[in-house]
Design a protein around this motif. Structure first.
Motif, PDB file in Angstrom:
ATOM      1  N   GLY A  90       0.792  -1.219   0.000  1.00 28.04           N
ATOM      2  CA  GLY A  90       0.000   0.000   0.000  1.00 28.04           C
ATOM      3  C   GLY A  90       0.820   1.263   0.000  1.00 28.04           C
ATOM      4  O   GLY A  90       0.275   2.366  -0.098  1.00 28.04           O
ATOM      5  N   SER A  91       2.150   1.135   0.115  1.00 28.62           N
ATOM      6  CA  SER A  91       3.019   2.321   0.066  1.00 28.62           C
ATOM      7  C   SER A  91       4.321   1.956  -0.609  1.00 28.62           C
ATOM      8  O   SER A  91       4.758   0.788  -0.582  1.00 28.62           O
ATOM      9  CB  SER A  91       3.310   2.856   1.472  1.00 28.62           C
ATOM     10  OG  SER A  91       4.211   2.005   2.170  1.00 28.62           O
ATOM     11  N   ARG A 143       8.812  -7.471 -13.280  1.00 28.76           N
ATOM     12  CA  ARG A 143       7.664  -7.664 -12.398  1.00 28.76           C
ATOM     13  C   ARG A 143       7.663  -6.638 -11.267  1.00 28.76           C
ATOM     14  O   ARG A 143       6.605  -6.153 -10.851  1.00 28.76           O
ATOM     15  CB  ARG A 143       7.682  -9.075 -11.809  1.00 28.76           C
ATOM     16  CG  ARG A 143       7.565 -10.192 -12.819  1.00 28.76           C
ATOM     17  CD  ARG A 143       7.444 -11.530 -12.127  1.00 28.76           C
ATOM     18  NE  ARG A 143       7.816 -12.646 -13.008  1.00 28.76           N
ATOM     19  CZ  ARG A 143       7.764 -13.912 -12.655  1.00 28.76           C
ATOM     20  NH1 ARG A 143       7.359 -14.244 -11.432  1.00 28.76           N
ATOM     21  NH2 ARG A 143       8.116 -14.874 -13.500  1.00 28.76           N
ATOM     22  N   CYS A 144       8.841  -6.321 -10.763  1.00 28.32           N
ATOM     23  CA  CYS A 144       8.943  -5.389  -9.630  1.00 28.32           C
ATOM     24  C   CYS A 144       8.593  -3.955 -10.013  1.00 28.32           C
ATOM     25  O   CYS A 144       8.286  -3.138  -9.126  1.00 28.32           O
ATOM     26  CB  CYS A 144      10.352  -5.419  -9.049  1.00 28.32           C
ATOM     27  SG  CYS A 144      10.793  -6.959  -8.217  1.00 28.32           S
ATOM     28  N   GLU A 145       8.648  -3.636 -11.295  1.00 26.77           N
ATOM     29  CA  GLU A 145       8.390  -2.260 -11.714  1.00 26.77           C
ATOM     30  C   GLU A 145       6.987  -1.798 -11.342  1.00 26.77           C
ATOM     31  O   GLU A 145       6.747  -0.593 -11.193  1.00 26.77           O
ATOM     32  CB  GLU A 145       8.617  -2.122 -13.223  1.00 26.77           C
ATOM     33  CG  GLU A 145      10.079  -2.222 -13.618  1.00 26.77           C
ATOM     34  CD  GLU A 145      10.290  -2.094 -15.113  1.00 26.77           C
ATOM     35  OE1 GLU A 145       9.289  -1.821 -15.830  1.00 26.77           O
ATOM     36  OE2 GLU A 145      11.431  -2.255 -15.576  1.00 26.77           O
ATOM     37  N   SER A 146       6.048  -2.737 -11.171  1.00 28.02           N
ATOM     38  CA  SER A 146       4.685  -2.350 -10.786  1.00 28.02           C
ATOM     39  C   SER A 146       4.658  -1.644  -9.440  1.00 28.02           C
ATOM     40  O   SER A 146       3.777  -0.816  -9.171  1.00 28.02           O
ATOM     41  CB  SER A 146       3.783  -3.588 -10.740  1.00 28.02           C
ATOM     42  OG  SER A 146       4.235  -4.515  -9.765  1.00 28.02           O
ATOM     43  N   VAL A 147       5.625  -1.963  -8.582  1.00 30.32           N
ATOM     44  CA  VAL A 147       5.718  -1.302  -7.273  1.00 30.32           C
ATOM     45  C   VAL A 147       5.861   0.206  -7.463  1.00 30.32           C
ATOM     46  O   VAL A 147       5.195   1.006  -6.776  1.00 30.32           O
ATOM     47  CB  VAL A 147       6.920  -1.874  -6.488  1.00 30.32           C
ATOM     48  CG1 VAL A 147       7.285  -0.986  -5.310  1.00 30.32           C
ATOM     49  CG2 VAL A 147       6.626  -3.291  -6.023  1.00 30.32           C
ATOM     50  N   VAL A 148       6.729   0.605  -8.376  1.00 29.85           N
ATOM     51  CA  VAL A 148       6.975   2.026  -8.616  1.00 29.85           C
ATOM     52  C   VAL A 148       5.833   2.647  -9.417  1.00 29.85           C
ATOM     53  O   VAL A 148       5.427   3.789  -9.143  1.00 29.85           O
ATOM     54  CB  VAL A 148       8.318   2.222  -9.338  1.00 29.85           C
ATOM     55  CG1 VAL A 148       8.610   3.705  -9.544  1.00 29.85           C
ATOM     56  CG2 VAL A 148       9.453   1.568  -8.546  1.00 29.85           C
ATOM     57  N   SER A 149       5.313   1.914 -10.376  1.00 20.57           N
ATOM     58  CA  SER A 149       4.194   2.447 -11.169  1.00 20.57           C
ATOM     59  C   SER A 149       3.001   2.766 -10.281  1.00 20.57           C
ATOM     60  O   SER A 149       2.336   3.801 -10.456  1.00 20.57           O
ATOM     61  CB  SER A 149       3.796   1.441 -12.251  1.00 20.57           C
ATOM     62  OG  SER A 149       4.874   1.204 -13.141  1.00 20.57           O
ATOM     63  N   ALA A 151       3.172   3.557  -7.165  1.00 19.65           N
ATOM     64  CA  ALA A 151       3.544   4.725  -6.363  1.00 19.65           C
ATOM     65  C   ALA A 151       3.359   6.017  -7.142  1.00 19.65           C
ATOM     66  O   ALA A 151       2.909   7.036  -6.590  1.00 19.65           O
ATOM     67  CB  ALA A 151       4.992   4.590  -5.887  1.00 19.65           C
ATOM     68  N   VAL A 152       3.692   5.991  -8.439  1.00 21.54           N
ATOM     69  CA  VAL A 152       3.478   7.177  -9.279  1.00 21.54           C
ATOM     70  C   VAL A 152       1.988   7.491  -9.352  1.00 21.54           C
ATOM     71  O   VAL A 152       1.571   8.657  -9.211  1.00 21.54           O
ATOM     72  CB  VAL A 152       4.067   6.949 -10.682  1.00 21.54           C
ATOM     73  CG1 VAL A 152       3.662   8.088 -11.621  1.00 21.54           C
ATOM     74  CG2 VAL A 152       5.588   6.825 -10.621  1.00 21.54           C
ATOM     75  N   ASP A 153       1.170   6.476  -9.527  1.00 20.18           N
ATOM     76  CA  ASP A 153      -0.277   6.682  -9.612  1.00 20.18           C
ATOM     77  C   ASP A 153      -0.842   7.232  -8.302  1.00 20.18           C
ATOM     78  O   ASP A 153      -1.815   8.005  -8.324  1.00 20.18           O
ATOM     79  CB  ASP A 153      -0.982   5.366  -9.951  1.00 20.18           C
ATOM     80  CG  ASP A 153      -0.670   4.893 -11.366  1.00 20.18           C
ATOM     81  OD1 ASP A 153      -0.249   5.729 -12.187  1.00 20.18           O
ATOM     82  OD2 ASP A 153      -0.836   3.681 -11.631  1.00 20.18           O
ATOM     83  N   ARG A 154      -0.256   6.859  -7.174  1.00 19.86           N
ATOM     84  CA  ARG A 154      -0.726   7.355  -5.869  1.00 19.86           C
ATOM     85  C   ARG A 154      -0.163   8.724  -5.537  1.00 19.86           C
ATOM     86  O   ARG A 154      -0.532   9.323  -4.526  1.00 19.86           O
ATOM     87  CB  ARG A 154      -0.327   6.370  -4.761  1.00 19.86           C
ATOM     88  CG  ARG A 154      -1.063   5.046  -4.770  1.00 19.86           C
ATOM     89  CD  ARG A 154      -0.824   4.289  -3.478  1.00 19.86           C
ATOM     90  NE  ARG A 154       0.586   3.964  -3.290  1.00 19.86           N
ATOM     91  CZ  ARG A 154       1.113   2.748  -3.523  1.00 19.86           C
ATOM     92  NH1 ARG A 154       0.346   1.758  -3.956  1.00 19.86           N
ATOM     93  NH2 ARG A 154       2.400   2.525  -3.325  1.00 19.86           N
ATOM     94  N   GLY A 155       0.786   9.206  -6.350  1.00 15.38           N
ATOM     95  CA  GLY A 155       1.403  10.498  -6.065  1.00 15.38           C
ATOM     96  C   GLY A 155       2.575  10.411  -5.118  1.00 15.38           C
ATOM     97  O   GLY A 155       3.074  11.439  -4.652  1.00 15.38           O
ATOM     98  N   GLU A 156       3.056   9.198  -4.844  1.00 19.81           N
ATOM     99  CA  GLU A 156       4.204   9.033  -3.954  1.00 19.81           C
ATOM    100  C   GLU A 156       5.537   9.218  -4.675  1.00 19.81           C
ATOM    101  O   GLU A 156       6.565   9.392  -4.021  1.00 19.81           O
ATOM    102  CB  GLU A 156       4.195   7.632  -3.335  1.00 19.81           C
ATOM    103  CG  GLU A 156       3.080   7.344  -2.369  1.00 19.81           C
ATOM    104  CD  GLU A 156       3.206   5.931  -1.833  1.00 19.81           C
ATOM    105  OE1 GLU A 156       3.794   5.776  -0.743  1.00 19.81           O
ATOM    106  OE2 GLU A 156       2.735   4.986  -2.490  1.00 19.81           O
ATOM    107  N   ALA A 157       5.514   9.142  -5.988  1.00 21.89           N
ATOM    108  CA  ALA A 157       6.727   9.282  -6.776  1.00 21.89           C
ATOM    109  C   ALA A 157       6.456  10.232  -7.920  1.00 21.89           C
ATOM    110  O   ALA A 157       5.344  10.263  -8.463  1.00 21.89           O
ATOM    111  CB  ALA A 157       7.172   7.920  -7.318  1.00 21.89           C
ATOM    112  N   PRO A 158       7.454  11.020  -8.319  1.00 21.00           N
ATOM    113  CA  PRO A 158       7.249  11.982  -9.400  1.00 21.00           C
ATOM    114  C   PRO A 158       6.973  11.290 -10.736  1.00 21.00           C
ATOM    115  O   PRO A 158       7.464  10.193 -10.994  1.00 21.00           O
ATOM    116  CB  PRO A 158       8.587  12.742  -9.459  1.00 21.00           C
ATOM    117  CG  PRO A 158       9.273  12.461  -8.177  1.00 21.00           C
ATOM    118  CD  PRO A 158       8.806  11.112  -7.737  1.00 21.00           C
TER     119      PRO A 158
END
Length: 209
Positions: A90-91, A143-149, A151-158
């Protein structure tokens, strides 16, 4: 020794996803390769050893896999067909910490780490093993890239953050100690690696220029 699969066709390793007896044979061969790597390392792994421990005649092994390098490449290819998925806490911070901890858990147990460590060692001695290992980790990181994607969608990453660069940055300090400096790794180092990656994401360090 009984040749349990003498009439198998000879496709290129990893080119098919067979079922039934062919799948059982492939799994038995993979298990024998992993056992041999764990017990003796790549330099001592032979087709004869795999034949003895898999129950598959060595002529079948040579016909289908060609060599120890082919056996090793297919074992990695088969390992990459699993259903593993990255954590979803979730984060971004939680996911990166979980990923780093998984590396520690996988390599912290000497028995569990023996085969993957041997795979890495083999990659320094065999171009085909190196190619197979690169393909395996390319798929893992994909597969791990979804973790960052997420986060971008949630606004946690630029926006524009490179997902692949982030997930590699999490594991890089751990793999450095494991395979270069040969230092121990633990949960504290895993957490430090995750925090450093999170800080880099916040600073925009993973946005390509």
């Amino acid at each position: 020794m009984n040749d349990s699969s003498g009439d198998l066709p000879a496709p290129a390793p990893g080119s098919t996803r067979p079922g039934g007896r062919t799948a059982r044979t492939r799994a038995a061969v993979r298990d024998a390769v992993l056992t041999g790597l764990s017990e003796h390392g790549y330099p001592a792994l032979t087709v004869e050893y795999v034949a003895e421990h898999s129950g598959v005649h060595k002529t079948t092994l040579y016909r289908r896999w060609g060599s120890v390098e082919g056996l090793l490449a297919d074992a990695l290819d088969l390992a990459g067909e699993d259903t593993w998925t990255p954590p979803d806490t979730g984060s971004l911070a939680g996911d990166l910490h979980a990923l780093a901890r998984e590396v520690v858990d996988a390599f912290g147990d000497p028995a569990q780490a023996a085969a993957p460590t041997a795979f890495v060692g083999a990659a320094f001695q065999s171009p085909r093993a190196a190619e197979a290992l690169r393909s395996f980790y390319t798929e893992r990181f994909r597969r791990c890239e979804s973790v960052v994607s997420r986060a971008v969608d949630r606004g946690e990453a630029p926006r524009g953050t490179d997902p692949g660069a982030v997930v590699r940055a999490v594991s890089a300090p751990l793999f450095l100690r494991l395979f270069v400096t040969r230092e121990p790794i633990d949960g504290a180092l895993a957490d430090q690696s995750a925090r450093a990656a999170c800080a880099g994401v916040d600073a925009g360090s993973f946005i390509p220029v």
